[in-house]
Scaffold this motif. Structure first.
Motif, mmCIF file in Angstrom:
data_model
loop_
_atom_site.group_PDB
_atom_site.id
_atom_site.type_symbol
_atom_site.label_atom_id
_atom_site.label_comp_id
_atom_site.label_asym_id
_atom_site.label_seq_id
_atom_site.Cartn_x
_atom_site.Cartn_y
_atom_site.Cartn_z
ATOM 1 N N ILE A 19 -5.229 4.944 -1.297
ATOM 2 C CA ILE A 19 -5.920 3.791 -1.868
ATOM 3 C C ILE A 19 -4.917 2.760 -2.355
ATOM 4 C CG2 ILE A 19 -7.425 3.048 -3.739
ATOM 5 C CD1 ILE A 19 -8.867 5.684 -3.513
ATOM 6 N N SER A 20 -3.912 3.266 -3.036
ATOM 7 C CA SER A 20 -2.895 2.355 -3.540
ATOM 8 C C SER A 20 -2.146 1.671 -2.402
ATOM 9 C CB SER A 20 -1.901 3.129 -4.408
ATOM 10 O OG SER A 20 -2.556 3.724 -5.502
ATOM 11 N N LEU A 21 -1.772 2.464 -1.434
ATOM 12 C CA LEU A 21 -1.021 1.896 -0.317
ATOM 13 C C LEU A 21 -1.846 0.833 0.398
ATOM 14 C CD1 LEU A 21 0.491 5.208 1.078
ATOM 15 C CD2 LEU A 21 1.742 3.362 -0.029
ATOM 16 N N THR A 22 -3.095 1.148 0.563
ATOM 17 C CA THR A 22 -3.953 0.184 1.237
ATOM 18 C C THR A 22 -4.115 -1.077 0.406
ATOM 19 O OG1 THR A 22 -5.146 2.049 2.185
ATOM 20 C CG2 THR A 22 -6.179 -0.120 2.347
ATOM 21 N N ALA A 23 -4.275 -0.873 -0.870
ATOM 22 C CA ALA A 23 -4.395 -2.032 -1.757
ATOM 23 C C ALA A 23 -3.130 -2.877 -1.727
ATOM 24 C CB ALA A 23 -4.697 -1.566 -3.181
ATOM 25 N N MET A 24 -2.003 -2.211 -1.691
ATOM 26 C CA MET A 24 -0.744 -2.939 -1.592
ATOM 27 C C MET A 24 -0.719 -3.801 -0.335
ATOM 28 S SD MET A 24 2.191 -0.182 -2.422
ATOM 29 C CE MET A 24 2.005 1.001 -3.737
#
Length: 317
Positions: A19-24
């Motif tokens: 999720i974080s990576l995608t948000a980044m």
DNA sequence: CTGTGTTTAGCAGAAC
DNA sequence: GTTCTGCTAAACACAG
């Protein structure tokens, strides 16, 4: 605590969730939305760990995109052929991450259908978009020139200082893109609007106005780089700072993503945007960031909106 | 065919 | 102990 390599995590798995990576990745794009393939590319470019076992993690990533309400799908426009849709962050998802850090997410983002002001009905979604289009155009007409940098989060209200959590997306991305050699990436430039709407909502929901004082600001980047993170080093040495720079306390800002999943009717509404914005074909190309900024509109600044903070909610359960 | 998107399921770990 | 989050695998449908 094991410390990653100087420049990257090398082959170690980064401490970020998918999720974080995608948000980044999404946040790193000027338009705040990316096709799946670009999200893959972003992750693989920056985290060598993900250059292997691609089938595994990409499947997981796709799962996350579909499963989590914090990601919304944006259909491609007819003039942008290609597979798949664009993905964007939900306007209210900035509050997901604890202390603004992408290392940890404490609240599961969930769209509440009961939100009375959310565009949960087809007609509401279309009306909402039209309202936002009017608002943005009115702001354009008022300013006459440039739009303020675009952001998914309303950073200027709850966190007027320029400090950002070291693992906040702004810092991570800015750090990544601040090339020591001087080549700044597009995130150092004013944000073009993906869909030229709600940018000026800041001035609606916030007395601060149209500025994004610390989004990609040099001050912010200096702060980030000073915390042992220069050169793209994903150090975890200083992430315990109690700060919450992302949208907070109901102060959120939609980045115009038109949610397909939460509001299926947003698709026809979106397709109607060009009619609302003549000659302002919202560009998805980073090379034309001002595409949507040169138009004036008869829309009146008196058009009001209840404000983005009431659109959706972050549910804790 | 390949890439994309959705859904279901199970498991592990952390938080409450 | 329960709940929640995150990860992984798998199957399936759909579109380019």
């Amino acid at each position: 605590m094991p410390r990653p390599g100087r420049n990257t995590y090398s082959d170690q798995k980064p401490p970020y969730s998918y999720i974080s990576l995608t948000a980044m990745a999404i946040q790193s794009s000027p338009e705040k939305m990316l096709p799946l393939s670009e999200i893959y590319k972003f992750i693989m470019d920056r985290f060598p760990y993900y250059r292997e076992n691609t089938q595994r993690w990409q499947n997981s990533l796709r799962h996350n995109l579909s499963f989590n309400d914090c990601f919304i799908k944006i259909p491609r426009r007819p003039d942008q052929p290609g597979k798949g849709s664009f993905w964007a962050l939900h306007p209210s998802c900035g509050d997901m991450f604890e202390n603004g850090s992408f290392l940890r997410r404490r609240k599961r983002f969930k769209v509440l259908k009961s939100d009375h002001l959310a565009p949960s009905k087809p007609s509401d979604a279309a009306q909402y978009l039209q309202q936002q289009a009017k608002l943005r155009l009115s702001a354009l007409a008022a300013s006459g020139t440039h739009l303020p940098p675009m952001s998914t989060y309303n950073l200027g209200v709850s966190q007027p200082s320029s400090f950002k959590h070291p693992f906040a997306i702004e810092n991570i991305i800015a750090r990544e893109y601040k090339m020591p050699g001087g080549l700044a990436f597009s995130t150092m430039q004013p944000m073009p609007a993906a869909y030229p709407l709600s940018n000026q909502l800041t001035s609606v929901g916030s007395p601060i106005g149209a500025g994004w004082p610390h989004m990609y600001s040099s001050t912010m980047i200096d702060t980030a780089t000073s915390i042992s993170m220069a050169g793209g080093d994903y150090s975890v040495s200083a992430y315990g700072v109690p700060i919450k720079p992302l949208c907070h306390g109901g102060q959120t800002l939609p980045a115009i993503p038109v949610p397909i999943k939460p509001t299926p009717a947003a698709v026809p509404a979106l397709s109607a945007l060009p009619a609302l914005l003549p000659n302002s074909a919202p560009s998805l190309s980073p090379t034309s960031p001002q595409t949507a900024t040169s138009q004036s509109s008869p829309a009146t600044p008196s058009d009001t909106l209840t404000g983005p903070s009431v659109l959706l909610s972050v549910a804790v359960h």
